[in-house]
Design a protein around this motif. Structure first.
Motif, PDB file in Angstrom:
ATOM      1  N   ILE A 187       8.435  -4.951   5.077  1.00 40.19           N
ATOM      2  CA  ILE A 187       7.446  -4.946   4.342  1.00 40.19           C
ATOM      3  C   ILE A 187       6.932  -6.381   3.944  1.00 40.19           C
ATOM      4  N   ARG A 188       5.626  -6.897   4.009  1.00 46.82           N
ATOM      5  CA  ARG A 188       5.231  -8.000   3.809  1.00 46.82           C
ATOM      6  C   ARG A 188       4.385  -7.793   2.266  1.00 46.82           C
ATOM      7  N   THR A 189       4.787  -8.651   1.482  1.00 46.88           N
ATOM      8  CA  THR A 189       4.052  -8.625   0.126  1.00 46.88           C
ATOM      9  C   THR A 189       3.369 -10.132  -0.391  1.00 46.88           C
ATOM     10  N   ILE A 190       2.294  -9.877  -0.760  1.00 45.23           N
ATOM     11  CA  ILE A 190       1.519 -11.127  -1.108  1.00 45.23           C
ATOM     12  C   ILE A 190       1.409 -11.078  -2.670  1.00 45.23           C
ATOM     13  N   LEU A 191       2.016 -12.241  -3.475  1.00 45.45           N
ATOM     14  CA  LEU A 191       1.776 -12.261  -4.880  1.00 45.45           C
ATOM     15  C   LEU A 191       0.526 -12.964  -5.249  1.00 45.45           C
ATOM     16  N   ILE A 192      -0.488 -12.307  -6.088  1.00 46.66           N
ATOM     17  CA  ILE A 192      -1.753 -12.731  -6.690  1.00 46.66           C
ATOM     18  C   ILE A 192      -1.501 -13.115  -8.142  1.00 46.66           C
ATOM     19  N   GLN A 193      -1.707 -14.270  -8.564  1.00 51.67           N
ATOM     20  CA  GLN A 193      -1.697 -14.865  -9.877  1.00 51.67           C
ATOM     21  C   GLN A 193      -2.849 -15.172 -10.029  1.00 51.67           C
ATOM     22  N   SER A 194      -3.502 -14.577 -11.297  1.00 55.17           N
ATOM     23  CA  SER A 194      -4.582 -14.980 -11.711  1.00 55.17           C
ATOM     24  C   SER A 194      -4.600 -15.658 -13.140  1.00 55.17           C
ATOM     25  N   ASN A 195      -5.765 -15.902 -13.990  1.00 53.21           N
ATOM     26  CA  ASN A 195      -5.700 -16.086 -15.326  1.00 53.21           C
ATOM     27  C   ASN A 195      -5.271 -15.010 -16.143  1.00 53.21           C
ATOM     28  N   GLU A 196      -5.476 -13.817 -15.798  1.00 60.13           N
ATOM     29  CA  GLU A 196      -5.125 -12.667 -16.647  1.00 60.13           C
ATOM     30  C   GLU A 196      -4.106 -11.808 -16.314  1.00 60.13           C
ATOM     31  N   GLN A 197      -3.919 -11.713 -14.950  1.00 64.91           N
ATOM     32  CA  GLN A 197      -2.696 -11.060 -14.471  1.00 64.91           C
ATOM     33  C   GLN A 197      -2.065 -11.432 -13.102  1.00 64.91           C
ATOM     34  N   HIS A 206       4.498  -4.139  11.683  1.00 69.91           N
ATOM     35  CA  HIS A 206       5.377  -4.060  12.753  1.00 69.91           C
ATOM     36  C   HIS A 206       4.857  -4.917  13.764  1.00 69.91           C
ATOM     37  N   GLU A 207       5.312  -5.481  14.982  1.00 72.49           N
ATOM     38  CA  GLU A 207       4.808  -6.364  15.833  1.00 72.49           C
ATOM     39  C   GLU A 207       5.543  -5.892  17.204  1.00 72.49           C
ATOM     40  N   LYS A 208       4.820  -6.180  18.300  1.00 69.62           N
ATOM     41  CA  LYS A 208       5.180  -6.070  19.677  1.00 69.62           C
ATOM     42  C   LYS A 208       4.998  -7.338  20.604  1.00 69.62           C
ATOM     43  N   ILE A 209       6.080  -7.725  21.152  1.00 69.73           N
ATOM     44  CA  ILE A 209       5.816  -8.767  22.148  1.00 69.73           C
ATOM     45  C   ILE A 209       6.083  -8.186  23.484  1.00 69.73           C
ATOM     46  N   VAL A 221       2.389 -11.680  25.415  1.00 66.79           N
ATOM     47  CA  VAL A 221       1.092 -11.559  24.411  1.00 66.79           C
ATOM     48  C   VAL A 221       1.847 -10.829  23.074  1.00 66.79           C
ATOM     49  N   LYS A 222       1.735 -11.327  22.185  1.00 65.33           N
ATOM     50  CA  LYS A 222       2.118 -10.682  20.706  1.00 65.33           C
ATOM     51  C   LYS A 222       0.904  -9.954  20.185  1.00 65.33           C
ATOM     52  N   VAL A 223       1.465  -8.837  19.311  1.00 68.03           N
ATOM     53  CA  VAL A 223       0.384  -8.081  18.645  1.00 68.03           C
ATOM     54  C   VAL A 223       1.253  -7.609  17.413  1.00 68.03           C
ATOM     55  N   ASN A 224       0.417  -7.716  16.318  1.00 63.27           N
ATOM     56  CA  ASN A 224       1.057  -7.310  15.019  1.00 63.27           C
ATOM     57  C   ASN A 224       0.076  -6.540  14.154  1.00 63.27           C
ATOM     58  N   CYS A 225       0.701  -5.753  13.473  1.00 59.78           N
ATOM     59  CA  CYS A 225      -0.243  -4.726  12.972  1.00 59.78           C
ATOM     60  C   CYS A 225       0.176  -4.653  11.336  1.00 59.78           C
ATOM     61  N   LEU A 226      -0.657  -4.053  10.397  1.00 58.97           N
ATOM     62  CA  LEU A 226      -0.488  -4.134   9.153  1.00 58.97           C
ATOM     63  C   LEU A 226      -0.982  -2.528   8.664  1.00 58.97           C
ATOM     64  N   LEU A 227      -0.326  -1.920   7.686  1.00 58.91           N
ATOM     65  CA  LEU A 227      -0.821  -0.713   7.031  1.00 58.91           C
ATOM     66  C   LEU A 227      -0.649  -1.112   5.504  1.00 58.91           C
ATOM     67  N   GLU A 228      -1.655  -1.187   4.507  1.00 53.55           N
ATOM     68  CA  GLU A 228      -1.353  -1.554   3.327  1.00 53.55           C
ATOM     69  C   GLU A 228      -0.972  -0.231   2.334  1.00 53.55           C
ATOM     70  N   GLU A 303       2.549   4.226  15.946  1.00 55.72           N
ATOM     71  CA  GLU A 303       3.752   5.322  15.721  1.00 55.72           C
ATOM     72  C   GLU A 303       4.955   5.024  14.881  1.00 55.72           C
ATOM     73  N   LYS A 304       5.289   3.654  15.065  1.00 56.68           N
ATOM     74  CA  LYS A 304       6.492   3.206  14.230  1.00 56.68           C
ATOM     75  C   LYS A 304       6.026   2.753  12.753  1.00 56.68           C
ATOM     76  N   ILE A 305       4.822   2.580  12.647  1.00 56.59           N
ATOM     77  CA  ILE A 305       4.188   2.101  11.129  1.00 56.59           C
ATOM     78  C   ILE A 305       4.342   3.509  10.463  1.00 56.59           C
ATOM     79  N   ILE A 306       3.931   4.783  11.082  1.00 54.53           N
ATOM     80  CA  ILE A 306       3.843   6.025  10.599  1.00 54.53           C
ATOM     81  C   ILE A 306       5.349   6.582  10.153  1.00 54.53           C
ATOM     82  N   ASP A 307       6.132   6.095  11.074  1.00 58.36           N
ATOM     83  CA  ASP A 307       7.734   6.492  10.973  1.00 58.36           C
ATOM     84  C   ASP A 307       8.140   5.872   9.582  1.00 58.36           C
ATOM     85  N   ILE A 308       7.771   4.452   9.475  1.00 54.02           N
ATOM     86  CA  ILE A 308       8.244   3.857   8.257  1.00 54.02           C
ATOM     87  C   ILE A 308       7.642   4.524   7.219  1.00 54.02           C
TER      88      ILE A 308
END
Length: 357
Positions: A187-197, A206-209, A221-228, A303-308
């Protein structure tokens, strides 16, 4: 793109004022070749270093849709590359005009504006918008769309670019700071801080090299993928799914429910899509071969991301089917992406039935 030159703190700042946009980063100095390419837009190629992203010199040219007058200041390595003799510079790039004579006058104005200074310690671009009128409406449309797209794609860019630690976007009424949080397994998470919230955007990562071999060339070659996924563990679809560290904007030859990134993608000159030959009877070019290799690796990652996602008990799993309903006229995409992705989905217990999942 120039931020990739840096091994410093990796903080980026965007200021969207009413009549200008300011971008500041603390990357390394310009090389002499990159500096000349910036001024005259001959397409410097980033010295053949793919970690610097740019390939065709089109990145800066694309900003002309926002502004034709740009103030730039930063630091410059001398032509011999001696870091002991770094100097600062200030210049106004003037791309106003339509005729050859008008453009030549802009180059003359730019050359007159150039001055060397003491070391700056930062790189700053100031994009001056023209007066707000019907004639200049396209500039202000680019301003609004650019701000919207920037906010939408910063989290993905932070994940794919390890040298960038945080990005701050300021407007007249708000300030948003995007910061990478510590990795939590896949899991990769980005914190977003604004004036209101304060909110979070999270992604399954997941990645493959692997080794790519073509015509006697062998490279890693490195390939990395995301699913939000959202706060309720709901899968979220992203419109921008092809990244070469940064998103490739524009129409694509296919759609994908996962975000696919690789520094080894070979993009079209406009950097809006990847190169895949339509003619499957002729021998693949290097560009087509490596792009096919990367897409094939993305299918394995899918395939790996769906499993996760299933292990995490994610909901709204129908979003992983996005783009797979339509067939493609391109044989490669049809057989090696769309059909394989469909088969992977069918192999998982995704949809709820009377017996459960």
């Amino acid at each position: 793109e120039n931020e990739q030159h840096s091994d410093k703190n990796g903080e980026l700042f965007f200021y969207f004022d009413e009549d200008k946009v300011i971008f500041i980063h603390y990357g390394g100095p310009f090389t002499y070749n990159d500096f000349i390419s910036l001024l005259y837009q001959y397409g410097g190629g980033k010295d053949g270093n793919k970690s610097k992203i740019g390939r065709f010199g089109t990145g800066f040219l694309s900003t002309l849709i926002l502004s034709r007058v740009i103030d730039v200041e930063g630091d410059l390595l001398p032509i011999d590359g001696d870091r002991k003799n770094i100097s600062g510079f200030e210049v106004t790039i003037d791309r106003q005009g339509e005729t050859k004579e008008e453009l030549e006058k802009g180059i003359e104005n730019m050359e007159k504006s150039l001055k060397m200074t003491s070391v700056k310690g930062e790189t700053k671009f100031v994009f001056h918008l023209p007066s707000n009128s019907d004639k200049n409406s396209t500039y202000y449309k680019a301003y609004k769309e650019g701000l919207k797209s920037l906010k939408a794609n910063i989290p993905q860019c932070l994940i794919f670019n390890q040298s960038i630690k945080s990005i701050t976007v300021k407007t007249k009424n708000d300030s948003m700071k995007f910061t990478k949080m510590q990795d939590d397994g896949p899991i990769r998470t980005i914190l977003i801080q604004s004036n209101e919230q304060t909110i979070r955007r999270s992604f399954i990562y997941h990645e493959k090299i692997d080794m790519f071999n073509s015509k006697g060339l062998s490279k890693q070659v490195k390939v990395n993928c995301l699913l939000e996924f959202g706060s309720n563990n709901n899968i979220i679809h992203n419109d921008q799914f092809l990244f070469l560290s940064f998103p490739m904007f524009g129409p694509k030859q296919f759609n994908s429910s996962i975000i696919i990134n690789s520094l080894d993608f070979e993009p079209k000159t406009e950097r809006n899509d990847i190169i895949i030959q339509q003619d499957d009877k002729s021998e693949d070019s290097y560009e087509t071969s490596i792009n096919k290799f990367i897409i094939s690796k993305a299918v394995e990652i899918f395939e790996k991301i769906i499993d996760i996602a299933i292990q995490r008990k994610c909901i709204d799993l129908y979003n992983i089917c996005y783009g797979l309903r339509e067939n493609s006229n391109n044989k490669f995409f049809q057989e090696h992406f769309i059909q394989k992705m469909r088969n992977i989905i069918l192999s998982f217990p995704i949809f709820e039935t009377s017996n459960g999942f």
